[in-house]
Design a protein around this motif. Structure first.
Motif, PDB file in Angstrom:
ATOM      1  N   LYS A  43      51.624  15.833 -10.947  1.00 46.28           N
ATOM      2  CA  LYS A  43      51.238  14.817  -9.959  1.00 46.28           C
ATOM      3  C   LYS A  43      52.369  14.587  -8.945  1.00 46.28           C
ATOM      4  O   LYS A  43      52.148  14.567  -7.738  1.00 46.28           O
ATOM      5  CB  LYS A  43      50.915  13.508 -10.716  1.00 46.28           C
ATOM      6  CG  LYS A  43      50.397  12.388  -9.850  1.00 46.28           C
ATOM      7  CD  LYS A  43      49.969  11.200 -10.702  1.00 46.28           C
ATOM      8  CE  LYS A  43      50.971  10.070 -10.593  1.00 46.28           C
ATOM      9  NZ  LYS A  43      50.704   8.874 -11.322  1.00 46.28           N
ATOM     10  N   ARG A  47      52.391  15.481  -4.958  1.00 43.14           N
ATOM     11  CA  ARG A  47      52.601  14.407  -3.976  1.00 43.14           C
ATOM     12  C   ARG A  47      53.752  14.767  -3.031  1.00 43.14           C
ATOM     13  O   ARG A  47      53.681  14.576  -1.820  1.00 43.14           O
ATOM     14  CB  ARG A  47      52.913  13.103  -4.732  1.00 43.14           C
ATOM     15  CG  ARG A  47      53.087  11.899  -3.862  1.00 43.14           C
ATOM     16  CD  ARG A  47      51.762  11.304  -3.450  1.00 43.14           C
ATOM     17  NE  ARG A  47      51.956  10.170  -2.544  1.00 43.14           N
ATOM     18  CZ  ARG A  47      51.476  10.112  -1.315  1.00 43.14           C
ATOM     19  NH1 ARG A  47      50.734  11.091  -0.825  1.00 43.14           N
ATOM     20  NH2 ARG A  47      51.696   9.062  -0.544  1.00 43.14           N
ATOM     21  N   LYS A 113      59.375   8.537 -10.901  1.00 47.82           N
ATOM     22  CA  LYS A 113      58.935   7.153 -10.622  1.00 47.82           C
ATOM     23  C   LYS A 113      59.271   6.730  -9.203  1.00 47.82           C
ATOM     24  O   LYS A 113      59.923   5.691  -8.975  1.00 47.82           O
ATOM     25  CB  LYS A 113      59.601   6.189 -11.610  1.00 47.82           C
ATOM     26  CG  LYS A 113      58.904   6.156 -12.954  1.00 47.82           C
ATOM     27  CD  LYS A 113      57.654   5.289 -12.918  1.00 47.82           C
ATOM     28  CE  LYS A 113      56.954   5.304 -14.264  1.00 47.82           C
ATOM     29  NZ  LYS A 113      55.592   4.839 -14.206  1.00 47.82           N
ATOM     30  N   GLY A 146      61.792   4.084  -4.104  1.00 49.35           N
ATOM     31  CA  GLY A 146      60.987   2.853  -4.024  1.00 49.35           C
ATOM     32  C   GLY A 146      61.821   1.609  -4.303  1.00 49.35           C
ATOM     33  O   GLY A 146      61.257   0.551  -4.554  1.00 49.35           O
ATOM     34  N   ALA A 148      64.290  -1.048  -6.269  1.00 51.31           N
ATOM     35  CA  ALA A 148      64.454  -1.481  -7.663  1.00 51.31           C
ATOM     36  C   ALA A 148      63.229  -1.119  -8.492  1.00 51.31           C
ATOM     37  O   ALA A 148      62.092  -1.274  -8.038  1.00 51.31           O
ATOM     38  CB  ALA A 148      64.659  -2.988  -7.694  1.00 51.31           C
TER      39      ALA A 148
HETATM   40  N1  COA Z   1      58.971  -0.268  -9.358  1.00 50.09           N
HETATM   41  C1  COA Z   1      58.405   0.364 -10.390  1.00 50.09           C
HETATM   42  N2  COA Z   1      57.633   1.467 -10.253  1.00 50.09           N
HETATM   43  C2  COA Z   1      57.430   1.920  -9.003  1.00 50.09           C
HETATM   44  C3  COA Z   1      57.985   1.303  -7.880  1.00 50.09           C
HETATM   45  C4  COA Z   1      58.793   0.152  -8.089  1.00 50.09           C
HETATM   46  N3  COA Z   1      59.440  -0.451  -7.100  1.00 50.09           N
HETATM   47  N4  COA Z   1      57.645   1.990  -6.793  1.00 50.09           N
HETATM   48  C5  COA Z   1      56.909   3.030  -7.218  1.00 50.09           C
HETATM   49  N5  COA Z   1      56.771   2.995  -8.554  1.00 50.09           N
HETATM   50  C6  COA Z   1      56.089   3.957  -9.414  1.00 50.09           C
HETATM   51  C7  COA Z   1      54.584   3.990  -9.228  1.00 50.09           C
HETATM   52  O1  COA Z   1      53.970   3.013 -10.013  1.00 50.09           O
HETATM   53  C8  COA Z   1      54.253   5.401  -9.683  1.00 50.09           C
HETATM   54  O2  COA Z   1      54.286   5.434 -11.088  1.00 50.09           O
HETATM   55  P1  COA Z   1      53.388   6.506 -11.927  1.00 50.09           P
HETATM   56  O3  COA Z   1      53.908   7.867 -11.568  1.00 50.09           O
HETATM   57  O4  COA Z   1      53.631   6.153 -13.347  1.00 50.09           O
HETATM   58  O5  COA Z   1      51.974   6.304 -11.454  1.00 50.09           O
HETATM   59  C9  COA Z   1      55.439   6.222  -9.204  1.00 50.09           C
HETATM   60  O6  COA Z   1      56.501   5.262  -9.002  1.00 50.09           O
HETATM   61  C10 COA Z   1      55.187   6.951  -7.892  1.00 50.09           C
HETATM   62  O7  COA Z   1      54.669   6.038  -6.953  1.00 50.09           O
HETATM   63  P2  COA Z   1      53.518   6.465  -5.894  1.00 50.09           P
HETATM   64  O8  COA Z   1      53.212   5.266  -5.071  1.00 50.09           O
HETATM   65  O9  COA Z   1      52.388   7.092  -6.610  1.00 50.09           O
HETATM   66  O10 COA Z   1      54.264   7.621  -5.073  1.00 50.09           O
HETATM   67  P3  COA Z   1      54.391   7.805  -3.488  1.00 50.09           P
HETATM   68  O11 COA Z   1      55.251   9.001  -3.296  1.00 50.09           O
HETATM   69  O12 COA Z   1      53.080   7.791  -2.846  1.00 50.09           O
HETATM   70  O13 COA Z   1      55.181   6.519  -2.962  1.00 50.09           O
HETATM   71  C11 COA Z   1      56.872   4.848  -2.877  1.00 50.09           C
HETATM   72  C12 COA Z   1      56.437   6.213  -3.459  1.00 50.09           C
HETATM   73  C13 COA Z   1      58.210   4.514  -3.476  1.00 50.09           C
HETATM   74  C14 COA Z   1      57.009   4.994  -1.385  1.00 50.09           C
HETATM   75  C15 COA Z   1      55.793   3.747  -3.167  1.00 50.09           C
HETATM   76  O14 COA Z   1      55.465   3.788  -4.530  1.00 50.09           O
HETATM   77  C16 COA Z   1      56.236   2.355  -2.840  1.00 50.09           C
HETATM   78  O15 COA Z   1      56.092   1.925  -1.704  1.00 50.09           O
HETATM   79  N6  COA Z   1      56.761   1.600  -3.830  1.00 50.09           N
HETATM   80  C17 COA Z   1      57.128   0.185  -3.661  1.00 50.09           C
HETATM   81  C18 COA Z   1      58.379   0.036  -2.838  1.00 50.09           C
HETATM   82  C19 COA Z   1      58.828  -1.403  -2.794  1.00 50.09           C
HETATM   83  O16 COA Z   1      58.223  -2.244  -2.192  1.00 50.09           O
HETATM   84  N7  COA Z   1      59.964  -1.672  -3.485  1.00 50.09           N
HETATM   85  C20 COA Z   1      60.517  -2.983  -3.503  1.00 50.09           C
HETATM   86  C21 COA Z   1      61.641  -3.000  -4.486  1.00 50.09           C
HETATM   87  S1  COA Z   1      63.193  -3.289  -3.695  1.00 50.09           S
END
Ligand code: COA
Length: 538
Positions: A43, A47, A113, A146, A148
């Motif tokens: 996956k 991606r 992650k 992403g 924290a």
């Molecule tokens: N905390 C915990 N888990 C997170 C995470 C976070 N901040 N951000 C992403 N993940 C996890 C997702 O749940 C997913 O887990 P899985 O593989 O078990 O399903 C994995 O990371 C990948 O995320 P996904 O969204 O499917 O991948 P992507 O490549 O499309 O996008 C990001 C990655 C990081 C851009 C997106 O997940 C995102 O925007 N995350 C939140 C960012 C955020 O607002 N952070 C604030 C903290 S400072």
């Protein structure tokens, strides 16, 4: 200098059995490293490709000079923790060459992650910053994270050595004039936005890289505004309108090229000078170390046999060879750099501690880096030795190790127990780098000894109360878990998982790693060598 005369019989059963045991450990280590590098879900791979991103390995390949050494730091951090999939604590990191310049690189792995930062990811980031500060190196951060890892936010955020310290250190590093270059290859959200913001140079990739304090979902929730990540914090916005980013890149490959150009133009500084001579290989094959290191850490062996396979020409000038024989001290060269080596040949007594103290002072005065080969059960105990002042002599050694200003390097080649860990420059004594061999063990004391101490304490309590000593089954019940946890938490993999060290090394490769590390350390000026030490208790 004299060549060390090896007394090893390579045809002995002992040598062969040791060799086979270490070969197994090294192949397990290689497999662990492979898993950490390559084990990614279908996956996540899909991606990454959909988004048109390079993998971390591809980014590193484009960033670093071709066919040059890469000193990876903490490649097995967080091993076995969290869901056992947060390989290398979520980032590939190390010291590599860009246009011939040694640079610290930290690259988030978006395929773990979403590149989120776990508690040990913060610890690794801080360790890399320490390496940059101690060795005066530029840093390159490839951000694709992403932010924290939210389920563990309380372990990442509030404390002195948590996430905020990363940005604090960035300010300190900027003040120290240590260039920081960040490539924005994914989202830099909230606190993560400060990684580029606090850097000197920000390279921003169109389409995939974005910087914002609140991402689109938060903006929608807070203001009702519908906005894409690219509109909110993409490369065009930050390079053209906000001025947050400095260099616009069309894709990852172009970003790596721009970083290389930036590093090429950084002002070059003269490295510090230590005594050198043309490098030469050891006379004895380094891989023979596999057959020398005993299968049990309690079996003694002569550390000179290791030194002979680690230093140039196997040549060694031994200091005070006849005095304090449980510590071998002396001078040698590794890849052409002079070093002062301290290697354990038994527990530390008063004489060996005093010898160490004098030797460290000499190296410090002469500007010669120190290499500690730790295989130490501790300082000697017992009435006679207390009368002889082992504590004050041990103190002198610990004091000298702590205050020596030359670069220090530590390799734990066997046991690392008790105050011996301190006297032989354990992690708390700020060696520039510290590694473990796969057979190494670390702890306050061995499991058996810890279990015996606790049983004795319990029996003394009972004796005071006029009761009989503990029966065997209770003793076994106390001893078992202590021995088990000492074995589990005292081994090299646990240590490296927790970032108590910079990695586990194949003993045969240790010489090459040390050569790189010494070269790296010389980016920082040698401190004023007349500073001296603390007050020695006489
Ligand atoms: N905390 C915990 N888990 C997170 C995470 C976070 N901040 N951000 C992403 N993940 C996890 C997702 O749940 C997913 O887990 P899985 O593989 O078990 O399903 C994995 O990371 C990948 O995320 P996904 O969204 O499917 O991948 P992507 O490549 O499309 O996008 C990001 C990655 C990081 C851009 C997106 O997940 C995102 O925007 N995350 C939140 C960012 C955020 O607002 N952070 C604030 C903290 S400072």
């Amino acid at each position: 200098m004299e060549v060390i005369e090896s007394r090893i019989d390579k045809n002995s059963d002992e040598f062969k059995a040791n060799y086979a045991a270490m070969e197994k450990m090294v192949s397990e280590l290689r497999e662990e490293l492979r898993i950490a590098r390559e084990d990614r879900s279908e996956k996540a791979l899909k991606r990454n490709a959909e988004l048109g991103k390079l993998t971390v390995q591809q980014r590193l390949d484009k960033l670093l000079d071709r066919n040059t050494p890469w000193l990876e730091i903490a490649p097995l951090a967080a091993r076995g923790l969290y869901d056992k999939k947060v390989h290398a604590a979520g980032s590939r990191a190390g010291i590599g060459l860009i246009h011939g310049r040694e640079v610290v690189v930290n690259a988030n792995d978006p395929m773990i992650k979403g590149g989120t930062i776990y508690p040990l990811g913060v610890k690794k980031g801080l360790r890399l910053q320490t390496i940059a500060m101690e060795n005066h190196l530029p840093t390159v951060t490839l951000v694709d994270s992403g932010g924290a890892f939210l389920p563990l936010q309380s372990e990442i955020f509030p404390d002195a050595d948590d996430g905020g310290r990363i940005f604090y250190n960035q300010a300190i590093m900027s003040k120290m004039n240590l260039p920081q270059i960040t490539a924005v290859l994914g989202l830099c959200t909230a606190g993560g936005a400060y990684i580029p913001a606090m850097s000197d140079h920000v390279v921003h990739v169109k389409g995939t890289g974005a910087i914002f304090l609140g991402g689109p979902p938060l903006v929608k929730a807070a203001t009702g505004e519908d906005v894409t990540a690219e509109e909110l914090g993409g490369a065009m916005l930050h390079c053209r309108e906000s001025g947050v980013s400095d260099y616009f890149a069309n894709d990852d490959a172009e970003a790596m090229e721009i970083i290389r150009d930036i590093v090429e133009l950084l002002p070059r500084k003269e490295k510090s000078r230590i005594p050198t001579r043309p490098p030469k290989d050891p006379i004895y094959e380094p891989q023979e170390i596999w057959g020398i290191v005993p299968r049990s850490i309690s079996t003694p062996y002569d550390v000179r046999e290791i030194i002979a396979r680690m230093v140039d020409g196997s040549e060694f000038l031994e200091f005070k060879a006849l005095y304090g024989p449980t510590l071998v001290c002396g001078w040698a060269y590794i890849h052409g750099y002079q070093v002062g080596i301290l290697g354990n040949n038994g527990v530390l007594f008063s004489d060996s501690s005093l010898k160490a103290t004098q030797f460290i002072q000499l190296c410090d005065r002469q500007g010669i880096p120190l290499l500690f080969l730790q295989n130490i059960a501790g300082y000697i105990v017992g009435r006679e030795y207390e009368r002889g002042g082992i504590t004050k002599d041990g103190h002198k050694m610990v004091n000298a190790v702590a205050t020596a200003t030359v670069p220090k390097f530590t390799v734990i080649v066997g046991a690392s127990f008790g105050a011996g860990n301190y006297g032989m420059c354990g992690r708390a004594y700020s060696p520039r780098f510290l590694w473990m061999w796969p057979n190494a063990q670390i702890g306050v004391m061995g499991g058996e000894q810890a279990a015996d101490v606790l049983v004795t304490v319990k029996n003394d309590q009972l004796a005071r109360e006029g009761k009989p000593p503990l029966p065997k089954e209770i003793v076994d019940g106390i001893r078992g878990p202590i021995i088990e946890s000492a074995l589990k938490e005292g081994n090299a993999y646990y240590s490296t998982s927790q970032l108590w060290d910079d990695g586990i090394l194949d003993p045969a490769k240790t010489r090459d790693v040390l050569g790189l590390a010494i070269s790296v350390s010389l980016n920082a000026p040698l401190a004023d060598r007349v500073q001296g030490h603390g007050t020695f208790r006489m």
